[in-house]
Write a protein that holds these residues in place. Sequence first.
Motif, PDB file in Angstrom:
ATOM      1  N   THR A   1      -0.394   9.876  14.711  1.00 17.59           N
ATOM      2  CA  THR A   1       0.310   9.354  15.818  1.00 17.59           C
ATOM      3  C   THR A   1       0.557   7.702  15.920  1.00 17.59           C
ATOM      4  O   THR A   1      -0.531   7.180  15.954  1.00 17.59           O
ATOM      5  N   TRP A   2       1.730   6.899  15.647  1.00 18.16           N
ATOM      6  CA  TRP A   2       1.748   5.548  15.428  1.00 18.16           C
ATOM      7  C   TRP A   2       1.784   5.034  16.884  1.00 18.16           C
ATOM      8  O   TRP A   2       2.790   5.164  17.491  1.00 18.16           O
ATOM      9  N   ILE A   3       0.996   4.395  17.055  1.00 17.92           N
ATOM     10  CA  ILE A   3       0.801   3.892  18.532  1.00 17.92           C
ATOM     11  C   ILE A   3       1.717   2.198  18.608  1.00 17.92           C
ATOM     12  O   ILE A   3       2.724   2.481  19.502  1.00 17.92           O
ATOM     13  N   ALA A   4       1.115   1.756  18.007  1.00 24.48           N
ATOM     14  CA  ALA A   4       1.792   0.207  18.016  1.00 24.48           C
ATOM     15  C   ALA A   4       1.533  -0.700  16.686  1.00 24.48           C
ATOM     16  O   ALA A   4       0.444  -0.552  16.165  1.00 24.48           O
ATOM     17  N   SER A   5       2.570  -1.442  16.672  1.00 23.86           N
ATOM     18  CA  SER A   5       2.030  -2.408  15.364  1.00 23.86           C
ATOM     19  C   SER A   5       1.562  -3.577  15.751  1.00 23.86           C
ATOM     20  O   SER A   5       1.784  -4.387  16.886  1.00 23.86           O
ATOM     21  N   ILE A   6       0.366  -3.903  15.027  1.00 16.59           N
ATOM     22  CA  ILE A   6      -0.410  -5.371  15.496  1.00 16.59           C
ATOM     23  C   ILE A   6       0.049  -6.539  14.922  1.00 16.59           C
ATOM     24  O   ILE A   6       0.095  -7.585  15.376  1.00 16.59           O
ATOM     25  N   MET A   7       0.416  -6.524  13.697  1.00 14.30           N
ATOM     26  CA  MET A   7       0.620  -7.445  12.642  1.00 14.30           C
ATOM     27  C   MET A   7       1.474  -6.978  11.580  1.00 14.30           C
ATOM     28  O   MET A   7       1.495  -5.805  10.951  1.00 14.30           O
ATOM     29  N   LEU A   8       2.207  -8.011  10.837  1.00 14.34           N
ATOM     30  CA  LEU A   8       2.791  -7.477   9.453  1.00 14.34           C
ATOM     31  C   LEU A   8       1.923  -8.077   8.458  1.00 14.34           C
ATOM     32  O   LEU A   8       1.402  -9.453   8.738  1.00 14.34           O
ATOM     33  N   LEU A   9       1.625  -7.316   7.431  1.00 15.04           N
ATOM     34  CA  LEU A   9       0.892  -7.684   6.356  1.00 15.04           C
ATOM     35  C   LEU A   9       1.794  -8.060   5.279  1.00 15.04           C
ATOM     36  O   LEU A   9       2.321  -6.981   4.800  1.00 15.04           O
ATOM     37  N   GLU A  10       1.517  -8.949   4.593  1.00  8.15           N
ATOM     38  CA  GLU A  10       2.426  -9.364   3.290  1.00  8.15           C
ATOM     39  C   GLU A  10       1.300  -9.236   2.382  1.00  8.15           C
ATOM     40  O   GLU A  10       0.212  -9.580   2.416  1.00  8.15           O
ATOM     41  N   ARG A  11       1.849  -8.752   1.172  1.00  8.36           N
ATOM     42  CA  ARG A  11       1.034  -8.635  -0.166  1.00  8.36           C
ATOM     43  C   ARG A  11       1.336  -9.198  -1.295  1.00  8.36           C
ATOM     44  O   ARG A  11       2.739  -9.512  -1.545  1.00  8.36           O
ATOM     45  N   ALA A  12       0.529  -9.670  -2.272  1.00  2.63           N
ATOM     46  CA  ALA A  12       0.932 -10.336  -3.254  1.00  2.63           C
ATOM     47  C   ALA A  12      -0.241 -10.251  -4.272  1.00  2.63           C
ATOM     48  O   ALA A  12      -1.326 -10.010  -4.241  1.00  2.63           O
ATOM     49  N   PHE A  13       0.089 -10.487  -5.648  1.00  2.30           N
ATOM     50  CA  PHE A  13      -0.858 -10.565  -6.624  1.00  2.30           C
ATOM     51  C   PHE A  13      -1.521 -11.887  -6.724  1.00  2.30           C
ATOM     52  O   PHE A  13      -1.061 -12.945  -6.463  1.00  2.30           O
ATOM     53  N   PHE A  14      -2.796 -11.981  -6.901  1.00  3.06           N
ATOM     54  CA  PHE A  14      -3.626 -13.000  -7.054  1.00  3.06           C
ATOM     55  C   PHE A  14      -4.318 -13.056  -8.301  1.00  3.06           C
ATOM     56  O   PHE A  14      -4.990 -12.075  -8.759  1.00  3.06           O
ATOM     57  N   THR A  15      -4.220 -14.421  -9.101  1.00  2.12           N
ATOM     58  CA  THR A  15      -4.706 -14.237 -10.505  1.00  2.12           C
ATOM     59  C   THR A  15      -5.269 -15.822 -10.539  1.00  2.12           C
ATOM     60  O   THR A  15      -5.316 -16.586  -9.533  1.00  2.12           O
ATOM     61  N   LEU A  16      -5.862 -16.051 -11.618  1.00  2.00           N
ATOM     62  CA  LEU A  16      -6.423 -17.675 -11.954  1.00  2.00           C
ATOM     63  C   LEU A  16      -5.375 -18.076 -13.052  1.00  2.00           C
ATOM     64  O   LEU A  16      -5.607 -19.245 -13.376  1.00  2.00           O
ATOM     65  N   ASP A  17      -4.472 -17.251 -13.478  1.00  2.00           N
ATOM     66  CA  ASP A  17      -3.480 -18.255 -14.431  1.00  2.00           C
ATOM     67  C   ASP A  17      -2.070 -17.996 -13.807  1.00  2.00           C
ATOM     68  O   ASP A  17      -1.924 -17.860 -12.456  1.00  2.00           O
ATOM     69  N   GLU A  18      -1.212 -18.375 -14.585  1.00  2.95           N
ATOM     70  CA  GLU A  18       0.222 -18.346 -14.046  1.00  2.95           C
ATOM     71  C   GLU A  18       0.707 -17.069 -13.128  1.00  2.95           C
ATOM     72  O   GLU A  18       0.730 -16.023 -13.870  1.00  2.95           O
ATOM     73  N   PRO A  19       1.115 -17.351 -12.012  1.00  2.16           N
ATOM     74  CA  PRO A  19       1.547 -15.897 -11.310  1.00  2.16           C
ATOM     75  C   PRO A  19       2.690 -15.158 -11.831  1.00  2.16           C
ATOM     76  O   PRO A  19       3.393 -15.888 -12.242  1.00  2.16           O
ATOM     77  N   VAL A  20       2.584 -13.876 -11.544  1.00  5.90           N
ATOM     78  CA  VAL A  20       3.912 -13.226 -11.795  1.00  5.90           C
ATOM     79  C   VAL A  20       5.107 -13.459 -10.723  1.00  5.90           C
ATOM     80  O   VAL A  20       4.627 -14.004  -9.735  1.00  5.90           O
ATOM     81  N   ASN A  21       6.291 -12.946 -10.959  1.00  7.62           N
ATOM     82  CA  ASN A  21       7.320 -13.224  -9.845  1.00  7.62           C
ATOM     83  C   ASN A  21       7.969 -11.776  -9.566  1.00  7.62           C
ATOM     84  O   ASN A  21       8.960 -11.858  -8.548  1.00  7.62           O
ATOM     85  N   SER A  22       7.330 -10.802 -10.086  1.00 10.09           N
ATOM     86  CA  SER A  22       8.054  -9.362  -9.722  1.00 10.09           C
ATOM     87  C   SER A  22       7.168  -8.347 -10.102  1.00 10.09           C
ATOM     88  O   SER A  22       6.156  -8.375 -10.838  1.00 10.09           O
ATOM     89  N   PHE A  23       7.319  -7.226  -9.609  1.00  7.23           N
ATOM     90  CA  PHE A  23       6.605  -6.071  -9.952  1.00  7.23           C
ATOM     91  C   PHE A  23       6.865  -5.586 -11.376  1.00  7.23           C
ATOM     92  O   PHE A  23       5.848  -5.265 -12.103  1.00  7.23           O
ATOM     93  N   ALA A  24       7.984  -5.739 -11.918  1.00  4.32           N
ATOM     94  CA  ALA A  24       8.334  -5.620 -13.258  1.00  4.32           C
ATOM     95  C   ALA A  24       7.436  -6.292 -14.180  1.00  4.32           C
ATOM     96  O   ALA A  24       7.048  -5.856 -15.361  1.00  4.32           O
ATOM     97  N   GLU A  25       7.423  -7.590 -13.949  1.00  6.99           N
ATOM     98  CA  GLU A  25       6.649  -8.486 -14.896  1.00  6.99           C
ATOM     99  C   GLU A  25       5.031  -8.206 -14.741  1.00  6.99           C
ATOM    100  O   GLU A  25       4.582  -8.177 -15.669  1.00  6.99           O
ATOM    101  N   ALA A  26       4.554  -7.955 -13.576  1.00 13.13           N
ATOM    102  CA  ALA A  26       3.182  -7.413 -13.398  1.00 13.13           C
ATOM    103  C   ALA A  26       3.107  -6.192 -14.221  1.00 13.13           C
ATOM    104  O   ALA A  26       1.627  -5.777 -15.035  1.00 13.13           O
ATOM    105  N   ARG A  27       3.814  -5.114 -14.298  1.00 15.94           N
ATOM    106  CA  ARG A  27       3.879  -3.904 -14.953  1.00 15.94           C
ATOM    107  C   ARG A  27       3.519  -4.409 -16.625  1.00 15.94           C
ATOM    108  O   ARG A  27       2.705  -3.766 -17.364  1.00 15.94           O
ATOM    109  N   GLN A  28       4.351  -5.094 -16.974  1.00 22.92           N
ATOM    110  CA  GLN A  28       4.210  -6.012 -18.469  1.00 22.92           C
ATOM    111  C   GLN A  28       2.860  -6.661 -18.881  1.00 22.92           C
ATOM    112  O   GLN A  28       2.228  -6.343 -19.742  1.00 22.92           O
ATOM    113  N   ARG A  29       2.566  -7.192 -17.804  1.00 22.70           N
ATOM    114  CA  ARG A  29       1.229  -8.451 -18.188  1.00 22.70           C
ATOM    115  C   ARG A  29       0.125  -7.735 -17.839  1.00 22.70           C
ATOM    116  O   ARG A  29      -1.094  -8.175 -18.692  1.00 22.70           O
TER     117      ARG A  29
END
Length: 249
Positions: free
Chosen positions: A99-127
């Motif tokens: 039972t969904w009562i109420a949204s508290i906040m929006l959560l943004e998700r991303a990839f975190f790395t120590l090198d050059e970041p990807v720009n898409s899911f497609a790139e992440a699948r490859q790398r």
Amino acid sequence: MFAVLKLVCLLFALLFMGAASAREPLKLYMPDAPPLTLHHYEGGHGMVGDVVLAALARLGRLTQIVAEPWPRAQARVTNGRNLLIIPLSRTPEREDQYTWIASIMLLERAFFTLDEPVNSFAEARQRYKRIGVGMGTAQVAILQREGFDDSQIVQLKLGENPARLLTLGRIDAWFTGVPEALYIWEGSEHRRQNLRKSPTLASTGLYLACSKDCDAQLVEALRTAIGELEHEGISQRLREAYMPLQPDP
């Protein structure tokens, strides 16, 4: 200001404690997932935790915080009655389970790395061969929907340190909520290294949810209380108190 808000929440709890004591405390299932929810922190219970506890205090309801492994907590709430859970992402896979009562906040998700970041899911699948995600979190389902092979998804148990695994090269990337990654990295021994963030690639609302079998009056009362806190600006100030530092460009 934050200390004042904490005092207000405490006063609400004390004001209604007499009435609430006659009723059984509501069970609130939440993981130790800083900065969204925190179990043992003198400043509060996190960006989502503080808002929900303030709403419960307004209703004069005592609360029992329950800490269980996240997959088990979700299963227990789904099959129980009048059990509350946070912070739960509202995903297609979960839609009919709560039972969904109420949204508290929006959560943004991303990839975190120590090198050059990807720009898409497609790139992440490859790398990336090994991507760290929290066990039982919405991140797992998001990657699966985006076509990642199960061998690429490394589900981390509560207590495993993704920042350390990243620096040791045991995972190639960490896919998680932006506040969580920045909060954990800022408090880790590796924070002097340059953590790189991809663009936001997925966003979901983080909800206060209840068991599928949940009292309608409780749902409506909590929904109203959370709406009031948001309208009064209290929720936003509570969340802002936990905002971590932003990474270098």
